[in-house]
Design a protein around this motif. Structure first.
Motif, mmCIF file in Angstrom:
data_model
loop_
_atom_site.group_PDB
_atom_site.id
_atom_site.type_symbol
_atom_site.label_atom_id
_atom_site.label_comp_id
_atom_site.label_asym_id
_atom_site.label_seq_id
_atom_site.Cartn_x
_atom_site.Cartn_y
_atom_site.Cartn_z
ATOM 1 N N ASN A 265 0.968 -1.211 -0.072
ATOM 2 C CA ASN A 265 -0.006 -0.147 -0.117
ATOM 3 C C ASN A 265 0.935 1.222 0.015
ATOM 4 O OD1 ASN A 265 -2.347 -1.483 0.368
ATOM 5 N ND2 ASN A 265 -1.998 -1.938 2.433
ATOM 6 N N ALA A 266 0.783 2.038 -0.825
ATOM 7 C CA ALA A 266 1.640 3.328 -1.114
ATOM 8 C C ALA A 266 0.644 4.441 -1.110
ATOM 9 C CB ALA A 266 2.552 3.278 -2.369
ATOM 10 N N TYR A 267 0.751 5.247 0.019
ATOM 11 C CA TYR A 267 -0.313 6.331 -0.114
ATOM 12 C C TYR A 267 0.502 7.738 0.556
ATOM 13 C CZ TYR A 267 -0.522 4.547 4.616
ATOM 14 O OH TYR A 267 -0.288 4.158 5.982
ATOM 15 N N ASP A 268 -0.045 8.873 0.096
ATOM 16 C CA ASP A 268 0.434 9.981 0.781
ATOM 17 C C ASP A 268 1.790 10.303 0.461
ATOM 18 O OD1 ASP A 268 -1.936 10.978 1.671
ATOM 19 O OD2 ASP A 268 -1.530 9.578 3.720
ATOM 20 N N ASN A 269 2.540 9.853 -0.918
ATOM 21 C CA ASN A 269 3.725 10.135 -1.205
ATOM 22 C C ASN A 269 3.695 11.250 -1.874
ATOM 23 O OD1 ASN A 269 5.129 7.625 -0.169
ATOM 24 N ND2 ASN A 269 3.661 6.721 -1.270
ATOM 25 N N ASP B 81 -2.573 -7.343 -5.598
ATOM 26 C CA ASP B 81 -3.312 -6.945 -4.527
ATOM 27 C C ASP B 81 -2.739 -5.886 -3.673
ATOM 28 O OD1 ASP B 81 -4.980 -9.368 -4.642
ATOM 29 O OD2 ASP B 81 -3.358 -10.629 -4.112
ATOM 30 N N SER B 82 -2.613 -4.816 -4.416
ATOM 31 C CA SER B 82 -1.816 -3.648 -4.036
ATOM 32 C C SER B 82 -2.625 -2.486 -4.226
ATOM 33 C CB SER B 82 -0.351 -3.628 -4.692
ATOM 34 O OG SER B 82 0.357 -4.451 -4.048
ATOM 35 N N SER B 83 -2.258 -1.300 -3.580
ATOM 36 C CA SER B 83 -3.151 -0.063 -3.758
ATOM 37 C C SER B 83 -2.035 1.179 -3.934
ATOM 38 C CB SER B 83 -4.056 0.146 -2.577
ATOM 39 O OG SER B 83 -3.372 0.299 -1.450
ATOM 40 N N ILE C 234 0.233 -6.375 -13.975
ATOM 41 C CA ILE C 234 -0.233 -5.427 -12.848
ATOM 42 C C ILE C 234 -1.956 -6.090 -12.610
ATOM 43 C CG2 ILE C 234 -0.919 -3.194 -11.900
ATOM 44 C CD1 ILE C 234 1.221 -2.032 -13.769
ATOM 45 N N GLU C 235 -2.064 -6.588 -11.398
ATOM 46 C CA GLU C 235 -3.625 -7.035 -11.304
ATOM 47 C C GLU C 235 -4.063 -6.901 -10.029
ATOM 48 O OE1 GLU C 235 -3.517 -11.147 -12.620
ATOM 49 O OE2 GLU C 235 -2.285 -11.973 -10.641
ATOM 50 N N HIS C 236 -5.479 -7.091 -9.925
ATOM 51 C CA HIS C 236 -6.136 -7.098 -8.593
ATOM 52 C C HIS C 236 -5.744 -6.113 -7.758
ATOM 53 C CE1 HIS C 236 -8.006 -10.822 -9.893
ATOM 54 N NE2 HIS C 236 -6.896 -11.258 -10.196
#
Length: 539
Positions: free
Chosen positions: A228-232, A259-261, A290-292
């Motif tokens: 999970n990669a966020y707020d970068n 299965d990532s975001s 890149i999937e799911h």
């Protein structure tokens, strides 16, 4: 009978069988050691037991780690500094060096002017169960976990795993880099990572400059799962590189993201940069899947990019499938290639896009942009694009100089945008629409094709040669009958079911007509009929 004899060469001891037969002895590997570090430890201790742990990372750095060794930090404790594994340290896939935590919870490493963990010109390392915190300011070589290879004579270094890591405050949360083509890392697994509050990206792989005439990839067999990669946020002073992305794969061959975001990235990307960030994308790579996964609310400071998922310049034999994109500044799914950088044999299928292009609708929710793009298959996707007040955009945006792009069996729903915006009058050899569903939920059906504006589906079909097969018309403008209303929106990944149609509309049998292997399941894992219905979700 056996008897021992000491060799005069002083290089070995052999066991010699009377009668002249010699047996080579087996020397087992040296015993692996476990080293402990605790905030209540003592750097003058042996460090080889919990009761005699070292106190600092500086003391641990003075110990050379051999195959099978473990360096464990006390869970819940905070340590300042870095852990470096380099040169002749580390192990192998069979006997890796392990860096991690012991006891209850995860240990925290607070890095100062370095990476949290650095693996340099070596492999056979497993990194797990750690929290990594940086200074929050940028250095070009600073990553939470930094895998870096800068020699030309080692080939690819094999076996590194990174799991259950939380990294923030670095330039990149996890970086995998190389300076020489064909000499990076192989068999790298990155699982269960939270990468947030970094500057350039949550996760980044990269290699040397790519030469299309002599393609070579730095890294091979990269497996990314549950990341999970966020707020970068991006670097507001960086104008020559894209910053503020979630997950970026560059210079790789055979990689998977599952299965990532990636969400809420790019909020500080500069307005004057030539390139912008995106959620999950790849460039200069081959064989990427890149999937799911989900990409949403990603941003850009420029008038480009800011999308959900992307196949960027010089990508080959790669697939984006079963993903969800919504409320990104740019398009949900894009393809781009620079001049003289070939881009071939890629697939975008069974994905969902909802209300993308929030800042840049003119780039399209689904965009094919650039030159030398060939044999691109886009099929069985669902794109729903509502309209923002006063904005001008398109559901599908097509740039010139492409060849062999096919767009089939997709469900396109518009809330007032043109369905297609093509910069030039593209021939059916360049771009071909067949078997798609174009439903105008509000407003008039429109498409712009070069200099011409078409005001209904049939006129566009007749005027461009699109949506025809064997001289028969294909495609439909029928409603998908969404339960959630004519223009349902997705506000979280759990809302994807709102884009399941109640009214089935059969598409083309892609396998029978074009030899495209039919997927067994739709976006939600339900069996696909023959022929399949349009869109990513079966009714």
């Amino acid at each position: 009978m056996w008897r021992a004899r000491t060799l005069t060469s002083a290089t070995a001891v052999a066991l010699v069988l009377v009668g002249g037969c010699t047996a080579v002895p087996h020397y087992g590997p040296p015993s692996a050691r476990t080293y402990y570090v605790s905030a209540r430890g003592d750097d003058s201790a042996q460090g080889t037991s919990k009761d005699h742990a070292w106190r600092s990372l500086a003391r641990a750095e003075r110990t050379q780690l051999r195959p099978g060794d473990r360096l464990l930090l006390a869970g819940g404790d905070r340590f300042t500094g870095t852990i470096t594994v380099s040169g002749d340290e580390a192990g192998s896939a069979e006997r890796p060096v392990v860096l991690g935590s012991y006891g209850s919870g995860r240990a925290t490493i607070v890095a100062t002017d370095s990476a949290g963990i650095s693996v340099h010109n070596t492999a056979g390392v497993e990194i797990r169960d750690l929290v990594l915190r940086g200074r929050g300011t940028a250095r070009s070589d600073q990553a939470g976990v930094n895998l870096f290879h800068d020699t030309s004579d080692d080939g690819r270094l094999r076996h590194v795993t990174v799991s259950d890591i939380d990294a923030s405050g670095f330039q990149v949360g996890i970086g995998v880099g190389s300076t020489h083509a064909g000499t990076g890392f192989a068999d790298v697994a990155i699982h269960r990572a939270e990468l947030h509050g970094n500057q350039d990206a949550g996760l980044l792989t990269y290699g040397p400059d790519f030469v299309p005439a002599r393609p070579a990839y730095a890294h091979e067999n990269i497996d990314i799962q549950d990341v999970n990669a966020y707020d970068n946020a991006g670097d507001p002073d960086a104008v020559s590189r894209p910053t503020g992305s979630g997950i970026v794969l560059g210079g790789v061959q055979d990689a998977k993201v599952r299965d990532s975001s990636a969400h809420d990235n790019g909020t500080r990307a500069p307005a004057n940069a030539y390139y912008g960030p995106a959620g999950i994308w790849t460039w200069d790579s081959k064989g990427v899947l890149i999937e799911h996964s989900a990409a949403y609310r990603n941003h850009t400071g420029t008038r480009t990019d800011g999308g959900g998922f992307g196949l960027d310049t010089s990508v080959f034999d790669s697939t984006i499938q079963y993903n969800l994109s919504f409320e990104n500044d740019g398009g949900g799914y894009y393809v781009f290639s620079r001049w003289q950088h070939p881009h071939r044999d890629n697939v975008i299928r069974y994905n969902i896009s909802s209300n993308d292009g929030r800042k840049l609708p003119y780039n399209g929710a689904l965009t094919v942009n650039g030159s030398h793009i060939g044999n691109l298959q886009i099929y069985q996707n669902t794109v729903v694009m509502g309209r923002s007040a006063g904005s001008i955009g398109a559901v599908v945006r097509l740039r010139p100089h492409n060849s062999g792009v096919t767009i089939r069996n997709n469900l396109f729903v518009s809330g007032g945008y043109p369905f297609v915006l093509a910069d030039t009058d593209l021939s059916t050899n360049q771009v071909l629409f067949q078997g798609n569903q174009f439903h105008a939920a509000t407003g008039q059906w429109t498409a712009r094709w070069g200099d011409r504006l078409y005001l209904d589906f049939a006129t566009w079909r007749n005027g461009t040669g699109q949506e025809r097969l064997d001289n028969r018309p294909t495609g439909t403008t029928a409603s998908p009958c969404f339960d959630a209303g004519p223009l349902p929106t997705v506000a979280s990944p759990s809302d994807a079911h709102r884009l399941v149609p109640d009214c089935p509309h059969a598409g083309l049998d892609l396998q029978a007509r074009f030899g495209i292997a039919q997927a067994a399941d739709d976006y939600f894992g339900r069996p696909v009929t023959t022929p399949p219905n349009t869109g990513a979700a079966q009714p």
